[in-house]
Scaffold this motif. Structure first.
Motif, PDB file in Angstrom:
ATOM      1  N   ASN A   1       0.833  -1.202   0.000  1.00  0.00           N
ATOM      2  CA  ASN A   1       0.000   0.000   0.000  1.00  0.00           C
ATOM      3  C   ASN A   1       0.871   1.258   0.000  1.00  0.00           C
ATOM      4  O   ASN A   1       1.212   1.802   1.057  1.00  0.00           O
ATOM      5  CB  ASN A   1      -0.938  -0.030   1.209  1.00  0.00           C
ATOM      6  N   SER A   2       1.215   1.734  -1.189  1.00  0.00           N
ATOM      7  CA  SER A   2       2.096   2.910  -1.293  1.00  0.00           C
ATOM      8  C   SER A   2       1.401   4.181  -0.818  1.00  0.00           C
ATOM      9  O   SER A   2       2.065   5.095  -0.326  1.00  0.00           O
ATOM     10  CB  SER A   2       2.635   3.068  -2.716  1.00  0.00           C
ATOM     11  N   ASP A   3       0.068   4.269  -0.946  1.00  0.00           N
ATOM     12  CA  ASP A   3      -0.646   5.451  -0.453  1.00  0.00           C
ATOM     13  C   ASP A   3      -0.516   5.569   1.071  1.00  0.00           C
ATOM     14  O   ASP A   3      -0.311   6.658   1.607  1.00  0.00           O
ATOM     15  CB  ASP A   3      -2.125   5.403  -0.838  1.00  0.00           C
ATOM     16  N   TYR A   4      -0.626   4.442   1.764  1.00  0.00           N
ATOM     17  CA  TYR A   4      -0.459   4.441   3.220  1.00  0.00           C
ATOM     18  C   TYR A   4       0.958   4.873   3.588  1.00  0.00           C
ATOM     19  O   TYR A   4       1.149   5.698   4.478  1.00  0.00           O
ATOM     20  CB  TYR A   4      -0.759   3.054   3.803  1.00  0.00           C
ATOM     21  N   MET A   5       1.947   4.308   2.892  1.00  0.00           N
ATOM     22  CA  MET A   5       3.340   4.641   3.200  1.00  0.00           C
ATOM     23  C   MET A   5       3.584   6.136   2.999  1.00  0.00           C
ATOM     24  O   MET A   5       4.229   6.777   3.820  1.00  0.00           O
ATOM     25  CB  MET A   5       4.297   3.814   2.353  1.00  0.00           C
ATOM     26  N   LYS A   6       3.046   6.691   1.931  1.00  0.00           N
ATOM     27  CA  LYS A   6       3.206   8.125   1.672  1.00  0.00           C
ATOM     28  C   LYS A   6       2.593   8.944   2.811  1.00  0.00           C
ATOM     29  O   LYS A   6       3.173   9.937   3.253  1.00  0.00           O
ATOM     30  CB  LYS A   6       2.561   8.497   0.341  1.00  0.00           C
ATOM     31  N   ALA A   7       1.445   8.503   3.299  1.00  0.00           N
ATOM     32  CA  ALA A   7       0.751   9.238   4.363  1.00  0.00           C
ATOM     33  C   ALA A   7       1.489   9.186   5.688  1.00  0.00           C
ATOM     34  O   ALA A   7       1.402  10.112   6.497  1.00  0.00           O
ATOM     35  CB  ALA A   7      -0.665   8.694   4.532  1.00  0.00           C
ATOM     36  N   VAL A   8       2.233   8.112   5.941  1.00  0.00           N
ATOM     37  CA  VAL A   8       2.878   7.929   7.243  1.00  0.00           C
ATOM     38  C   VAL A   8       4.313   8.482   7.265  1.00  0.00           C
ATOM     39  O   VAL A   8       4.888   8.655   8.332  1.00  0.00           O
ATOM     40  CB  VAL A   8       2.825   6.445   7.659  1.00  0.00           C
TER      41      VAL A   8
ATOM     42  N   GLU B   1       8.941   7.709  -3.616  1.00  0.00           N
ATOM     43  CA  GLU B   1       9.217   7.135  -4.939  1.00  0.00           C
ATOM     44  C   GLU B   1       9.782   5.714  -4.814  1.00  0.00           C
ATOM     45  O   GLU B   1       9.402   4.819  -5.567  1.00  0.00           O
ATOM     46  CB  GLU B   1      10.185   8.027  -5.719  1.00  0.00           C
ATOM     47  N   GLY B   2      10.673   5.506  -3.850  1.00  0.00           N
ATOM     48  CA  GLY B   2      11.248   4.179  -3.626  1.00  0.00           C
ATOM     49  C   GLY B   2      10.205   3.146  -3.242  1.00  0.00           C
ATOM     50  O   GLY B   2      10.185   2.037  -3.786  1.00  0.00           O
ATOM     51  N   TRP B   3       9.311   3.493  -2.291  1.00  0.00           N
ATOM     52  CA  TRP B   3       8.243   2.572  -1.892  1.00  0.00           C
ATOM     53  C   TRP B   3       7.322   2.292  -3.067  1.00  0.00           C
ATOM     54  O   TRP B   3       6.938   1.141  -3.323  1.00  0.00           O
ATOM     55  CB  TRP B   3       7.434   3.126  -0.717  1.00  0.00           C
TER      56      TRP B   3
ATOM     57  N   LYS C   1       4.387   9.343  12.717  1.00  0.00           N
ATOM     58  CA  LYS C   1       5.019   9.590  11.422  1.00  0.00           C
ATOM     59  C   LYS C   1       6.444   9.056  11.448  1.00  0.00           C
ATOM     60  O   LYS C   1       7.138   9.138  12.461  1.00  0.00           O
ATOM     61  CB  LYS C   1       5.071  11.093  11.102  1.00  0.00           C
ATOM     62  N   LEU C   2       6.874   8.534  10.311  1.00  0.00           N
ATOM     63  CA  LEU C   2       8.257   8.087  10.149  1.00  0.00           C
ATOM     64  C   LEU C   2       9.129   9.318   9.948  1.00  0.00           C
ATOM     65  O   LEU C   2       8.998  10.024   8.951  1.00  0.00           O
ATOM     66  CB  LEU C   2       8.372   7.145   8.947  1.00  0.00           C
ATOM     67  N   LYS C   3      10.009   9.605  10.920  1.00  0.00           N
ATOM     68  CA  LYS C   3      10.853  10.807  10.884  1.00  0.00           C
ATOM     69  C   LYS C   3      12.279  10.519  10.434  1.00  0.00           C
ATOM     70  O   LYS C   3      12.916  11.362   9.814  1.00  0.00           O
ATOM     71  CB  LYS C   3      10.905  11.465  12.265  1.00  0.00           C
ATOM     72  N   ARG C   4      12.794   9.345  10.827  1.00  0.00           N
ATOM     73  CA  ARG C   4      14.171   8.982  10.469  1.00  0.00           C
ATOM     74  C   ARG C   4      14.213   7.504  10.117  1.00  0.00           C
ATOM     75  O   ARG C   4      13.531   6.695  10.735  1.00  0.00           O
ATOM     76  CB  ARG C   4      15.124   9.270  11.637  1.00  0.00           C
TER      77      ARG C   4
END
Length: 134
Positions: free
Chosen positions: A24-31, A56-58, A122-125
């Motif tokens: 789910n690339s949309d979820y990854m983009k959101a997080v 882009e990588g995901w 959120k993924l920060k690092r």
């Protein structure tokens, strides 16, 4: 997939891993945080990147695998509280292709921060070691 209880890190992490497995690339983009700081080590070479490159990588990875007989094998190695609203998760990620485990995996050190206003994680690092033998 939406996290039922945004404040519970373990529920969030479960949703995160499930969405990863479901490509789910949309979820990854959101997080992924807009100000993500990221580094990947591939064949001994370091590459730094941010939000756009990560998304882009995901997207490319998930697109590549979507029509293949594959399954992600995601193993949480450790969850380390860094601050009250910050957790580092170490995830070993590999996959099976046509029912067989591939030869290598990647080790992700991912730091998630919970926003104090909306309580979303959120993924920060992120730091990734690639090509680790299975």
């Amino acid at each position: 997939m939406v996290t039922k209880n945004k404040t519970d890190f373990y529920s969030f992490l479960n949703d995160y891993l499930q969405n990863w497995k479901q490509l789910n690339s949309d979820y990854m983009k959101a997080v992924i945080s807009d100000d993500l700081i990221a580094r990947e080590i591939r064949q001994g070479e370091a590459e730094d990147y941010g939000f756009e490159e990560s998304v882009e990588g995901w997207t490319q990875t998930f697109e590549y695998f979507k029509d293949q007989e594959m399954e992600w094998v995601l193993t949480t190695q450790s969850i380390i509280p860094l601050k009250p609203n910050e957790r580092m998760v170490i995830i070993r990620a590999t996959l099976t292709m046509e029912g067989k485990l591939v030869e290598t995996s990647n080790l992700f050190f991912q730091t998630f921060v919970q926003d104090t206003a909306n309580h979303e994680w959120k993924l920060k690092r992120t730091y990734v070691e690639t090509g680790i033998p299975n």
